[in-house]
Design a protein around this motif. Structure first.
Motif, PDB file in Angstrom:
ATOM      1  N   THR A  31      45.164 -57.550   5.167  1.00 35.05           N
ATOM      2  CA  THR A  31      45.015 -57.255   6.595  1.00 35.05           C
ATOM      3  C   THR A  31      45.605 -55.892   6.972  1.00 35.05           C
ATOM      4  OG1 THR A  31      47.118 -58.317   7.108  1.00 35.05           O
ATOM      5  CG2 THR A  31      45.128 -59.696   7.183  1.00 35.05           C
ATOM      6  N   TYR A  32      46.041 -55.138   5.993  1.00 33.04           N
ATOM      7  CA  TYR A  32      46.719 -53.872   6.237  1.00 33.04           C
ATOM      8  C   TYR A  32      45.739 -52.726   6.426  1.00 33.04           C
ATOM      9  CZ  TYR A  32      51.463 -55.461   5.019  1.00 33.04           C
ATOM     10  OH  TYR A  32      52.684 -56.074   5.007  1.00 33.04           O
ATOM     11  N   GLY A  33      46.205 -51.731   7.168  1.00 35.22           N
ATOM     12  CA  GLY A  33      45.568 -50.429   7.166  1.00 35.22           C
ATOM     13  C   GLY A  33      46.317 -49.558   6.168  1.00 35.22           C
ATOM     14  N   MET A  34      45.599 -48.853   5.307  1.00 33.85           N
ATOM     15  CA  MET A  34      46.214 -48.034   4.260  1.00 33.85           C
ATOM     16  C   MET A  34      45.843 -46.575   4.494  1.00 33.85           C
ATOM     17  SD  MET A  34      47.710 -50.398   2.550  1.00 33.85           S
ATOM     18  CE  MET A  34      48.329 -49.422   1.182  1.00 33.85           C
ATOM     19  N   GLY A  35      46.852 -45.732   4.460  1.00 32.72           N
ATOM     20  CA  GLY A  35      46.588 -44.337   4.771  1.00 32.72           C
ATOM     21  C   GLY A  35      47.248 -43.370   3.811  1.00 32.72           C
ATOM     22  N   TRP A  36      46.837 -42.129   3.916  1.00 24.64           N
ATOM     23  CA  TRP A  36      47.459 -41.010   3.209  1.00 24.64           C
ATOM     24  C   TRP A  36      47.811 -39.939   4.249  1.00 24.64           C
ATOM     25  CZ3 TRP A  36      48.782 -40.827  -1.892  1.00 24.64           C
ATOM     26  CH2 TRP A  36      48.192 -41.757  -2.756  1.00 24.64           C
ATOM     27  N   PHE A  37      49.012 -39.441   4.119  1.00 26.84           N
ATOM     28  CA  PHE A  37      49.478 -38.322   4.921  1.00 26.84           C
ATOM     29  C   PHE A  37      49.982 -37.246   3.969  1.00 26.84           C
ATOM     30  CE2 PHE A  37      49.767 -39.657   9.445  1.00 26.84           C
ATOM     31  CZ  PHE A  37      49.310 -40.955   9.302  1.00 26.84           C
ATOM     32  N   ARG A  38      50.201 -36.067   4.500  1.00 25.66           N
ATOM     33  CA  ARG A  38      50.788 -34.998   3.679  1.00 25.66           C
ATOM     34  C   ARG A  38      51.712 -34.139   4.523  1.00 25.66           C
ATOM     35  NH1 ARG A  38      45.334 -31.279   2.632  1.00 25.66           N
ATOM     36  NH2 ARG A  38      45.156 -30.436   4.760  1.00 25.66           N
ATOM     37  N   GLN A  39      52.635 -33.484   3.836  1.00 22.03           N
ATOM     38  CA  GLN A  39      53.573 -32.605   4.517  1.00 22.03           C
ATOM     39  C   GLN A  39      53.826 -31.371   3.670  1.00 22.03           C
ATOM     40  OE1 GLN A  39      57.274 -34.436   5.739  1.00 22.03           O
ATOM     41  NE2 GLN A  39      57.567 -32.884   7.316  1.00 22.03           N
ATOM     42  N   ALA A  40      53.496 -30.229   4.237  1.00 14.87           N
ATOM     43  CA  ALA A  40      53.736 -28.947   3.583  1.00 14.87           C
ATOM     44  C   ALA A  40      55.094 -28.410   4.026  1.00 14.87           C
ATOM     45  CB  ALA A  40      52.630 -27.964   3.945  1.00 14.87           C
ATOM     46  N   PRO A  41      55.712 -27.529   3.232  1.00 14.73           N
ATOM     47  CA  PRO A  41      57.019 -26.979   3.604  1.00 14.73           C
ATOM     48  C   PRO A  41      56.987 -26.325   4.980  1.00 14.73           C
ATOM     49  CG  PRO A  41      56.478 -26.414   1.340  1.00 14.73           C
ATOM     50  CD  PRO A  41      55.250 -27.042   1.920  1.00 14.73           C
ATOM     51  N   GLY A  42      57.946 -26.695   5.815  1.00  9.38           N
ATOM     52  CA  GLY A  42      58.045 -26.100   7.136  1.00  9.38           C
ATOM     53  C   GLY A  42      57.041 -26.614   8.148  1.00  9.38           C
ATOM     54  N   LYS A  43      56.258 -27.609   7.764  1.00  8.15           N
ATOM     55  CA  LYS A  43      55.246 -28.147   8.682  1.00  8.15           C
ATOM     56  C   LYS A  43      55.480 -29.629   8.928  1.00  8.15           C
ATOM     57  CE  LYS A  43      51.565 -24.868   7.592  1.00  8.15           C
ATOM     58  NZ  LYS A  43      50.127 -24.716   7.229  1.00  8.15           N
ATOM     59  N   GLU A  44      54.875 -30.129   9.991  1.00 10.07           N
ATOM     60  CA  GLU A  44      54.975 -31.547  10.289  1.00 10.07           C
ATOM     61  C   GLU A  44      54.065 -32.349   9.360  1.00 10.07           C
ATOM     62  OE1 GLU A  44      55.990 -31.264  15.072  1.00 10.07           O
ATOM     63  OE2 GLU A  44      54.204 -32.307  14.375  1.00 10.07           O
ATOM     64  N   TYR A  95      51.811 -38.595   0.823  1.00 10.94           N
ATOM     65  CA  TYR A  95      52.441 -39.897   0.991  1.00 10.94           C
ATOM     66  C   TYR A  95      51.400 -40.985   1.230  1.00 10.94           C
ATOM     67  CZ  TYR A  95      56.680 -37.155   1.851  1.00 10.94           C
ATOM     68  OH  TYR A  95      57.736 -36.294   1.741  1.00 10.94           O
ATOM     69  N   CYS A  96      51.595 -42.094   0.571  1.00 10.71           N
ATOM     70  CA  CYS A  96      50.814 -43.297   0.820  1.00 10.71           C
ATOM     71  C   CYS A  96      51.550 -44.107   1.892  1.00 10.71           C
ATOM     72  CB  CYS A  96      50.703 -44.096  -0.468  1.00 10.71           C
ATOM     73  SG  CYS A  96      49.859 -45.682  -0.315  1.00 10.71           S
ATOM     74  N   THR A  97      50.792 -44.771   2.752  1.00  6.63           N
ATOM     75  CA  THR A  97      51.415 -45.498   3.831  1.00  6.63           C
ATOM     76  C   THR A  97      50.616 -46.752   4.170  1.00  6.63           C
ATOM     77  OG1 THR A  97      52.276 -45.247   6.080  1.00  6.63           O
ATOM     78  CG2 THR A  97      50.215 -44.151   5.604  1.00  6.63           C
ATOM     79  N   ALA A  98      51.313 -47.742   4.769  1.00  5.67           N
ATOM     80  CA  ALA A  98      50.676 -49.021   5.073  1.00  5.67           C
ATOM     81  C   ALA A  98      51.107 -49.529   6.440  1.00  5.67           C
ATOM     82  CB  ALA A  98      51.033 -50.043   3.992  1.00  5.67           C
ATOM     83  N   TYR A 111      52.769 -46.526  11.161  1.00  5.07           N
ATOM     84  CA  TYR A 111      52.851 -47.057   9.805  1.00  5.07           C
ATOM     85  C   TYR A 111      54.285 -47.465   9.486  1.00  5.07           C
ATOM     86  CZ  TYR A 111      48.121 -45.345   9.181  1.00  5.07           C
ATOM     87  OH  TYR A 111      46.772 -45.137   9.309  1.00  5.07           O
ATOM     88  N   ASP A 112      54.442 -48.693   8.998  1.00  4.16           N
ATOM     89  CA  ASP A 112      55.772 -49.231   8.720  1.00  4.16           C
ATOM     90  C   ASP A 112      56.292 -48.857   7.338  1.00  4.16           C
ATOM     91  OD1 ASP A 112      55.601 -52.477  10.440  1.00  4.16           O
ATOM     92  OD2 ASP A 112      55.501 -50.411  11.145  1.00  4.16           O
TER      93      ASP A 112
END
Length: 124
Positions: A31-44, A95-98, A111-112
């Motif tokens: 029942t989860y939503g699964m996502g990918w995020f990313r973070q570059a140096p100095g950025k959100e 980053y992987c996230t759920a 995302y928790d």
């Protein structure tokens, strides 16, 4: 205890490909939503892609649409991010996230659970 463990990052030349994996454990993710995020140096941290674990529509950031594909393997309890035609601006920690509520959202605060991240570096 939910655990997300990413792998598959590395150094690649521009135009190349990488496939990131996220091994999920600790409970059923049906029942989860699964996502990918990313973070570059100095950025959100920024949204990359999301899909419901149960399958169905996938959503992508405009910056990766047509180049990245999110998918999952139920048997292996793993979510993937196939990245093609990589550009130097794709360099970041990924980053992987759920989200246990199954939200399909680009909002990081929804995302928790988060993995530890894997570094992707694209050289020009």
């Amino acid at each position: 205890q939910v655990q997300l463990v990413e792998s598959g990052g590395g150094l690649v030349q521009a135009g190349g490909s990488l496939r990131l994996s996220c091994a999920a454990s600790g409970r059923s993710f049906s029942t989860y939503g699964m996502g990918w995020f990313r973070q570059a140096p100095g950025k959100e941290r920024e949204f990359v892609a999301v899909m419901p674990w149960s399958g169905g529509s996938q959503y992508y950031a405009d910056s990766v649409k047509g180049r990245f594909t999110i998918s999952r393997d139920n048997a292996k309890n793993t979510v993937y991010l196939q990245m093609n035609s990589l550009k130097p601006e794709d360099t970041a920690v990924y980053y992987c996230t759920a989200d246990p509520r199954g939200s399909i959202t680009a909002m990081a605060r929804r995302y928790d659970y988060w993995g530890q991240g894997t570094q992707v570096t694209v050289s020009s």
